[in-house]
Scaffold this motif. Structure first.
Motif, PDB file in Angstrom:
ATOM      1  N   ASN A  82      24.269 -12.191   0.100  1.00 40.43           N
ATOM      2  CA  ASN A  82      23.861 -12.282  -1.300  1.00 40.43           C
ATOM      3  C   ASN A  82      22.376 -12.568  -1.466  1.00 40.43           C
ATOM      4  OD1 ASN A  82      26.221 -11.923  -3.239  1.00 40.43           O
ATOM      5  ND2 ASN A  82      27.086 -13.167  -1.598  1.00 40.43           N
ATOM      6  N   LEU A  83      21.825 -13.469  -0.657  1.00 43.00           N
ATOM      7  CA  LEU A  83      20.381 -13.715  -0.734  1.00 43.00           C
ATOM      8  C   LEU A  83      19.603 -12.493  -0.265  1.00 43.00           C
ATOM      9  CD1 LEU A  83      20.167 -17.406   0.514  1.00 43.00           C
ATOM     10  CD2 LEU A  83      19.908 -16.569  -1.835  1.00 43.00           C
ATOM     11  N   GLY A  84      20.108 -11.850   0.778  1.00 35.15           N
ATOM     12  CA  GLY A  84      19.447 -10.646   1.267  1.00 35.15           C
ATOM     13  C   GLY A  84      19.442  -9.534   0.242  1.00 35.15           C
ATOM     14  N   LEU A  85      20.577  -9.304  -0.391  1.00 31.75           N
ATOM     15  CA  LEU A  85      20.626  -8.262  -1.414  1.00 31.75           C
ATOM     16  C   LEU A  85      19.742  -8.622  -2.606  1.00 31.75           C
ATOM     17  CD1 LEU A  85      21.628  -5.584  -2.466  1.00 31.75           C
ATOM     18  CD2 LEU A  85      23.707  -6.736  -3.264  1.00 31.75           C
ATOM     19  N   ALA A  86      19.748  -9.886  -2.993  1.00 40.39           N
ATOM     20  CA  ALA A  86      18.870 -10.315  -4.092  1.00 40.39           C
ATOM     21  C   ALA A  86      17.409 -10.053  -3.736  1.00 40.39           C
ATOM     22  CB  ALA A  86      19.106 -11.787  -4.410  1.00 40.39           C
ATOM     23  N   GLY A  87      17.038 -10.302  -2.487  1.00 40.60           N
ATOM     24  CA  GLY A  87      15.667 -10.023  -2.054  1.00 40.60           C
ATOM     25  C   GLY A  87      15.348  -8.543  -2.099  1.00 40.60           C
ATOM     26  N   MET A  88      16.278  -7.721  -1.629  1.00 45.25           N
ATOM     27  CA  MET A  88      16.052  -6.268  -1.683  1.00 45.25           C
ATOM     28  C   MET A  88      15.887  -5.797  -3.119  1.00 45.25           C
ATOM     29  SD  MET A  88      18.258  -4.307   1.239  1.00 45.25           S
ATOM     30  CE  MET A  88      19.860  -4.897   0.761  1.00 45.25           C
ATOM     31  N   VAL A  89      16.781  -6.252  -3.993  1.00 47.31           N
ATOM     32  CA  VAL A  89      16.727  -5.837  -5.397  1.00 47.31           C
ATOM     33  C   VAL A  89      15.421  -6.311  -6.035  1.00 47.31           C
ATOM     34  CG1 VAL A  89      17.804  -6.186  -7.659  1.00 47.31           C
ATOM     35  CG2 VAL A  89      19.219  -5.588  -5.679  1.00 47.31           C
ATOM     36  N   ALA A  90      15.013  -7.535  -5.740  1.00 48.94           N
ATOM     37  CA  ALA A  90      13.744  -8.045  -6.279  1.00 48.94           C
ATOM     38  C   ALA A  90      12.582  -7.173  -5.799  1.00 48.94           C
ATOM     39  CB  ALA A  90      13.542  -9.501  -5.859  1.00 48.94           C
ATOM     40  N   PHE A  92      12.713  -4.024  -4.936  1.00 43.39           N
ATOM     41  CA  PHE A  92      12.785  -2.740  -5.634  1.00 43.39           C
ATOM     42  C   PHE A  92      12.273  -2.857  -7.068  1.00 43.39           C
ATOM     43  CE2 PHE A  92      16.453  -1.659  -2.623  1.00 43.39           C
ATOM     44  CZ  PHE A  92      15.635  -0.929  -1.772  1.00 43.39           C
ATOM     45  N   PHE A  93      12.532  -3.993  -7.705  1.00 45.39           N
ATOM     46  CA  PHE A  93      12.016  -4.205  -9.063  1.00 45.39           C
ATOM     47  C   PHE A  93      10.489  -4.377  -9.063  1.00 45.39           C
ATOM     48  CE2 PHE A  93      16.308  -5.367 -10.707  1.00 45.39           C
ATOM     49  CZ  PHE A  93      16.271  -4.602 -11.858  1.00 45.39           C
ATOM     50  N   LEU A  94       9.966  -5.010  -8.040  1.00 46.25           N
ATOM     51  CA  LEU A  94       8.526  -5.251  -7.959  1.00 46.25           C
ATOM     52  C   LEU A  94       7.736  -4.007  -7.579  1.00 46.25           C
ATOM     53  CD1 LEU A  94       8.540  -8.703  -6.117  1.00 46.25           C
ATOM     54  CD2 LEU A  94       7.872  -8.280  -8.506  1.00 46.25           C
ATOM     55  N   ALA A  95       8.335  -3.108  -6.825  1.00 51.52           N
ATOM     56  CA  ALA A  95       7.627  -1.952  -6.274  1.00 51.52           C
ATOM     57  C   ALA A  95       6.841  -1.137  -7.309  1.00 51.52           C
ATOM     58  CB  ALA A  95       8.591  -1.067  -5.499  1.00 51.52           C
ATOM     59  N   PRO A  96       7.417  -0.812  -8.482  1.00 51.73           N
ATOM     60  CA  PRO A  96       6.643   0.003  -9.424  1.00 51.73           C
ATOM     61  C   PRO A  96       5.365  -0.682  -9.921  1.00 51.73           C
ATOM     62  CG  PRO A  96       8.963   0.075  -9.996  1.00 51.73           C
ATOM     63  CD  PRO A  96       8.804  -0.983  -8.942  1.00 51.73           C
ATOM     64  N   SER A  97       5.353  -2.006  -9.990  1.00 55.03           N
ATOM     65  CA  SER A  97       4.171  -2.688 -10.519  1.00 55.03           C
ATOM     66  C   SER A  97       3.197  -3.159  -9.449  1.00 55.03           C
ATOM     67  CB  SER A  97       4.584  -3.866 -11.404  1.00 55.03           C
ATOM     68  OG  SER A  97       5.373  -4.767 -10.672  1.00 55.03           O
ATOM     69  N   ILE A  98       3.682  -3.504  -8.253  1.00 59.89           N
ATOM     70  CA  ILE A  98       2.752  -4.011  -7.234  1.00 59.89           C
ATOM     71  C   ILE A  98       2.680  -3.129  -5.989  1.00 59.89           C
ATOM     72  CG2 ILE A  98       2.987  -6.386  -8.056  1.00 59.89           C
ATOM     73  CD1 ILE A  98       4.712  -6.996  -5.581  1.00 59.89           C
ATOM     74  N   GLY A  99       3.423  -2.047  -5.967  1.00 57.62           N
ATOM     75  CA  GLY A  99       3.350  -1.077  -4.868  1.00 57.62           C
ATOM     76  C   GLY A  99       3.751  -1.655  -3.525  1.00 57.62           C
ATOM     77  N   ASP A 100       2.912  -1.373  -2.517  1.00 61.65           N
ATOM     78  CA  ASP A 100       3.237  -1.772  -1.146  1.00 61.65           C
ATOM     79  C   ASP A 100       3.326  -3.283  -0.952  1.00 61.65           C
ATOM     80  OD1 ASP A 100       3.408   0.854  -0.432  1.00 61.65           O
ATOM     81  OD2 ASP A 100       1.470   0.924   0.617  1.00 61.65           O
ATOM     82  N   ALA A 101       2.776  -4.052  -1.863  1.00 65.03           N
ATOM     83  CA  ALA A 101       2.876  -5.512  -1.761  1.00 65.03           C
ATOM     84  C   ALA A 101       4.326  -5.979  -1.881  1.00 65.03           C
ATOM     85  CB  ALA A 101       2.005  -6.182  -2.819  1.00 65.03           C
ATOM     86  N   SER A 102       5.207  -5.115  -2.382  1.00 62.02           N
ATOM     87  CA  SER A 102       6.627  -5.475  -2.509  1.00 62.02           C
ATOM     88  C   SER A 102       7.393  -5.291  -1.199  1.00 62.02           C
ATOM     89  CB  SER A 102       7.292  -4.629  -3.598  1.00 62.02           C
ATOM     90  OG  SER A 102       7.392  -3.275  -3.177  1.00 62.02           O
ATOM     91  N   ILE A 103       6.805  -4.605  -0.248  1.00 62.34           N
ATOM     92  CA  ILE A 103       7.509  -4.294   0.993  1.00 62.34           C
ATOM     93  C   ILE A 103       7.997  -5.550   1.731  1.00 62.34           C
ATOM     94  CG2 ILE A 103       7.264  -3.267   3.306  1.00 62.34           C
ATOM     95  CD1 ILE A 103       5.561  -1.060   1.957  1.00 62.34           C
ATOM     96  N   PRO A 104       7.184  -6.599   1.858  1.00 61.25           N
ATOM     97  CA  PRO A 104       7.707  -7.784   2.562  1.00 61.25           C
ATOM     98  C   PRO A 104       8.934  -8.409   1.879  1.00 61.25           C
ATOM     99  CG  PRO A 104       5.320  -7.916   2.391  1.00 61.25           C
ATOM    100  CD  PRO A 104       5.765  -6.742   1.556  1.00 61.25           C
ATOM    101  N   VAL A 105       8.978  -8.340   0.557  1.00 65.32           N
ATOM    102  CA  VAL A 105      10.134  -8.884  -0.172  1.00 65.32           C
ATOM    103  C   VAL A 105      11.365  -8.033   0.120  1.00 65.32           C
ATOM    104  CG1 VAL A 105      11.076  -9.438  -2.457  1.00 65.32           C
ATOM    105  CG2 VAL A 105       8.640  -9.803  -1.991  1.00 65.32           C
ATOM    106  N   THR A 106      11.218  -6.725  -0.018  1.00 63.04           N
ATOM    107  CA  THR A 106      12.333  -5.814   0.235  1.00 63.04           C
ATOM    108  C   THR A 106      12.790  -5.902   1.690  1.00 63.04           C
ATOM    109  OG1 THR A 106      11.339  -4.333  -1.392  1.00 63.04           O
ATOM    110  CG2 THR A 106      13.119  -3.430  -0.063  1.00 63.04           C
ATOM    111  N   ALA A 107      11.832  -5.911   2.606  1.00 62.44           N
ATOM    112  CA  ALA A 107      12.167  -5.955   4.031  1.00 62.44           C
ATOM    113  C   ALA A 107      12.833  -7.274   4.411  1.00 62.44           C
ATOM    114  CB  ALA A 107      10.907  -5.737   4.865  1.00 62.44           C
ATOM    115  N   SER A 108      12.343  -8.381   3.889  1.00 59.89           N
ATOM    116  CA  SER A 108      12.958  -9.682   4.192  1.00 59.89           C
ATOM    117  C   SER A 108      14.399  -9.720   3.708  1.00 59.89           C
ATOM    118  CB  SER A 108      12.165 -10.817   3.547  1.00 59.89           C
ATOM    119  OG  SER A 108      10.871 -10.881   4.084  1.00 59.89           O
ATOM    120  N   GLY A 109      14.613  -9.228   2.507  1.00 60.61           N
ATOM    121  CA  GLY A 109      15.971  -9.164   1.978  1.00 60.61           C
ATOM    122  C   GLY A 109      16.856  -8.274   2.829  1.00 60.61           C
ATOM    123  N   GLY A 110      16.317  -7.136   3.230  1.00 60.29           N
ATOM    124  CA  GLY A 110      17.086  -6.213   4.065  1.00 60.29           C
ATOM    125  C   GLY A 110      17.440  -6.819   5.416  1.00 60.29           C
ATOM    126  N   ILE A 111      16.506  -7.557   5.991  1.00 65.16           N
ATOM    127  CA  ILE A 111      16.761  -8.202   7.287  1.00 65.16           C
ATOM    128  C   ILE A 111      17.860  -9.247   7.149  1.00 65.16           C
ATOM    129  CG2 ILE A 111      15.751  -9.764   9.007  1.00 65.16           C
ATOM    130  CD1 ILE A 111      13.103  -8.117   8.591  1.00 65.16           C
TER     131      ILE A 111
END
Length: 150
Positions: A82-90, A92-111
């Protein structure tokens, strides 16, 4: 029903509501289609896969007639998934506004999510192996109790 199976099933229903809500918002505001990856993960990973985890934790040990290998790992899986999925979703939500800076959030959630999923596979595999070992032992014991027919 094991409480951790219920938690997975309830979590899956909450992720489904979140996914439905985001899908409805995307239908009302077509520009929000940029959040499609979040929507897809809420529905597929959040609803479908979490439901599979919950039903799996409940049913698979019963099918094999053996208790789950490690209940603590199943509980840790709830948090990781659940925390991982929340991180991935967060992310994905951040990506359109901050671009590649969202990758660590998405990747951490995915891991985190993946570690939990690997734990599920390990836990079920060990449960199945233990059930199979017990079955073989019972068969050997049954055969050794048989009297010779001479």
């Amino acid at each position: 029903m094991d409480w951790f199976a219920k938690v997975f099933i309830r979590a899956s229903l909450l992720w489904f509501v979140a996914g439905i809500t985001l899908g409805l918002a995307m239908a009302i505001h077509p520009a929000w289609v940029i959040y499609r990856p979040a929507h897809a993960h809420m529905n597929l990973v959040g609803f479908v896969v979490m439901m599979i985890f919950g039903v799996g934790y409940q049913m698979l040990p019963r099918f094999f007639g053996h208790p789950i290998h490690n209940r603590k790992l199943a509980v840790a899986h709830i948090w990781l998934a659940n925390l991982g999925l929340a991180g991935m979703v967060a992310g994905f939500f951040l990506a359109p506004s901050i671009g590649d800076a969202s990758i660590p959030v998405t990747a951490s959630g995915g891991i985190l999510w993946a570690i939990g999923a690997y734990g599920f596979v390990y836990n079920m595999w060990r449960t199945f192996d233990a059930a199979e070992s017990r079955r073989r032992l019972n068969e050997k014991q049954s055969e050794s109790r048989k009297l010779p027919l001479s």
